[in-house]
Design an enzyme around this catalytic site. Structure first.
Site, PDB file in Angstrom:
ATOM      1  N   SER A  83       3.600  -1.568  10.502  1.00  0.00           N
ATOM      2  CA  SER A  83       5.046  -1.568  10.769  1.00  0.00           C
ATOM      3  C   SER A  83       5.763  -2.859  10.392  1.00  0.00           C
ATOM      4  O   SER A  83       6.763  -3.218  11.010  1.00  0.00           O
ATOM      5  CB  SER A  83       5.324  -1.226  12.240  1.00  0.00           C
ATOM      6  OG  SER A  83       4.934   0.113  12.513  1.00  0.00           O
ATOM      7  N   HIS A 134      -9.726   1.224   5.164  1.00  0.00           N
ATOM      8  CA  HIS A 134      -8.422   1.483   5.794  1.00  0.00           C
ATOM      9  C   HIS A 134      -8.614   2.503   6.915  1.00  0.00           C
ATOM     10  O   HIS A 134      -9.423   3.431   6.785  1.00  0.00           O
ATOM     11  CB  HIS A 134      -7.424   1.996   4.754  1.00  0.00           C
ATOM     12  CG  HIS A 134      -6.019   2.008   5.280  1.00  0.00           C
ATOM     13  ND1 HIS A 134      -5.566   2.996   6.134  1.00  0.00           N
ATOM     14  CD2 HIS A 134      -5.002   1.134   5.125  1.00  0.00           C
ATOM     15  CE1 HIS A 134      -4.306   2.716   6.459  1.00  0.00           C
ATOM     16  NE2 HIS A 134      -3.945   1.600   5.870  1.00  0.00           N
ATOM     17  N   GLY A 187       2.705   2.758  10.915  1.00  0.00           N
ATOM     18  CA  GLY A 187       3.692   3.822  10.778  1.00  0.00           C
ATOM     19  C   GLY A 187       4.383   4.214  12.071  1.00  0.00           C
ATOM     20  O   GLY A 187       4.937   5.306  12.186  1.00  0.00           O
ATOM     21  N   LYS A 238      -0.062   4.221  -0.252  1.00  0.00           N
ATOM     22  CA  LYS A 238      -0.772   5.404   0.284  1.00  0.00           C
ATOM     23  C   LYS A 238      -0.585   6.575  -0.689  1.00  0.00           C
ATOM     24  O   LYS A 238      -0.471   6.348  -1.897  1.00  0.00           O
ATOM     25  CB  LYS A 238      -0.301   5.704   1.706  1.00  0.00           C
ATOM     26  CG  LYS A 238      -0.362   4.454   2.591  1.00  0.00           C
ATOM     27  CD  LYS A 238      -0.210   4.724   4.041  1.00  0.00           C
ATOM     28  CE  LYS A 238      -0.322   3.401   4.813  1.00  0.00           C
ATOM     29  NZ  LYS A 238      -0.241   3.562   6.247  1.00  0.00           N
ATOM     30  N   ASN A 246       0.854  -1.193   0.000  1.00  0.00           N
ATOM     31  CA  ASN A 246       0.000   0.000   0.000  1.00  0.00           C
ATOM     32  C   ASN A 246       0.893   1.247   0.000  1.00  0.00           C
ATOM     33  O   ASN A 246       1.482   1.586   1.015  1.00  0.00           O
ATOM     34  CB  ASN A 246      -0.904  -0.026   1.240  1.00  0.00           C
ATOM     35  CG  ASN A 246      -1.780   1.211   1.348  1.00  0.00           C
ATOM     36  OD1 ASN A 246      -1.849   2.017   0.415  1.00  0.00           O
ATOM     37  ND2 ASN A 246      -2.455   1.366   2.480  1.00  0.00           N
ATOM     38  N   GLU A 301      -5.115  -4.579  11.026  1.00  0.00           N
ATOM     39  CA  GLU A 301      -4.097  -3.532  11.197  1.00  0.00           C
ATOM     40  C   GLU A 301      -4.405  -2.742  12.463  1.00  0.00           C
ATOM     41  O   GLU A 301      -5.254  -1.841  12.441  1.00  0.00           O
ATOM     42  CB  GLU A 301      -4.128  -2.556  10.015  1.00  0.00           C
ATOM     43  CG  GLU A 301      -3.784  -3.156   8.681  1.00  0.00           C
ATOM     44  CD  GLU A 301      -3.266  -2.097   7.697  1.00  0.00           C
ATOM     45  OE1 GLU A 301      -2.107  -2.214   7.302  1.00  0.00           O
ATOM     46  OE2 GLU A 301      -3.996  -1.156   7.361  1.00  0.00           O
TER      47      GLU A 301
HETATM   48  P1  13P Z   1       3.038   0.841   7.681  1.00  0.00           P
HETATM   49  O1  13P Z   1       3.558  -0.426   7.084  1.00  0.00           O
HETATM   50  O2  13P Z   1       3.726   2.071   7.165  1.00  0.00           O
HETATM   51  O3  13P Z   1       2.965   0.777   9.159  1.00  0.00           O
HETATM   52  O4  13P Z   1       1.535   0.997   7.160  1.00  0.00           O
HETATM   53  C1  13P Z   1       0.676  -0.059   7.315  1.00  0.00           C
HETATM   54  C2  13P Z   1      -0.561   0.231   6.550  1.00  0.00           C
HETATM   55  O5  13P Z   1      -1.343   1.092   6.916  1.00  0.00           O
HETATM   56  C3  13P Z   1      -0.793  -0.537   5.331  1.00  0.00           C
HETATM   57  O6  13P Z   1      -2.089  -0.369   4.867  1.00  0.00           O
END
Ligand code: 13P
Length: 238
Positions: free
Chosen positions: A200, A86, A164, A9, A7, A158
């Site tokens: 993460s 999400h 993050g 983002k 992802n 998640e």
């Molecule tokens: P990170 O891997 O940056 O923590 O993000 C996870 C996420 O939100 C994937 O959709």
């Protein structure tokens, strides 16, 4: 085989995407990887024959929905998957209001759904994880059972506090939560779902995560942005 979802983002510019595609060229080692770039780059991945998904879809098929992108338009670009719910969509765009409709639309148009669920740090500390996850599952599934099958919906667990942050639940905690999610969806909705873990995940902790028996794959954010790191990471996944 594990499902690996990248992802991106709201990251990467066209020059980065071009470089990314060059670097990963034929290097995925037969891993099942789905890329979720910004909508404007979906076609770039599809044209190179990679599996590609949308980070979100509009809750409407067409019409007065300024700034949104229709699932039919996304399908034309080549998506076969979409994320729905999400935590960033739930937080910034009030997505809880639209999740049920989005699930129905995706299923109707034969796009596979990756439904994201997860608890906040306060909920985690208050031992409310399961309660929150059940609520999010019910909101998404309860009106859509006629459209859903074991093969068109996948859950991504998640924890919001792990996204993050470089914080990650213990293996035992992830394993137990995944097992509870699978059990709840099977007993309540008679669906056997796959469950991914996200939050993460990186090339340093992946081998530890790989010890968890009931994980069906990963949803990876920041560690998917650099193609070299991402290739190192996916090569550690069975
Ligand atoms: P990170 O891997 O940056 O923590 O993000 C996870 C996420 O939100 C994937 O959709």
């Amino acid at each position: 085989m594990k499902l690996i979802c990248a992802n991106f983002k709201m990251n990467l510019l066209k020059k980065d995407i071009n470089l990314y595609l060059k670097k990963i060229n034929n290097n995925l080692n037969n891993k099942k990887v789905i890329f979720f770039p910004s909508n404007i780059y979906i076609k770039d991945f599809h044209d190179k024959n990679y599996l590609v998904g949308a980070q979100d879809i509009s809750f409407q098929e067409f019409g007065a929905c300024t700034g949104d992108t229709s699932i039919l338009q996304l399908k034309e670009l080549g998506i076969t998957y979409t994320l729905i719910g999400h935590s960033e969509r739930r937080q910034f765009f009030n997505d809880d209001l639209y999740i049920s409709k989005k699930i129905a639309l995706a299923a109707k148009h034969k796009i596979k759904i990756i439904l994201c669920i997860g608890e906040s740090i306060e909920e985690f500390k208050d031992n409310k994880t399961l309660e929150i996850l059940k609520k999010e599952i019910d909101l998404a599934l309860k009106n859509n059972l006629k459209y859903l099958t074991t093969s068109n919906i996948i859950i991504a667990y998640e924890p919001i506090w792990a996204i993050g942050t470089n914080k990650i639940p213990t293996n035992l905690c992830i394993q137990e939560t995944i097992s509870l999610i699978k059990k709840y969806i099977f007993t309540t909705y008679n669906l056997k779902v796959k469950v991914l873990y996200g939050g993460s995940v990186n090339e340093n902790n992946i081998l530890e995560l790989e010890k968890i028996k009931n994980i069906d794959g990963y949803l990876i954010g920041s560690s998917s942005l650099n193609p070299d790191n991402f290739l190192t990471l996916i090569n550690k996944i069975n």
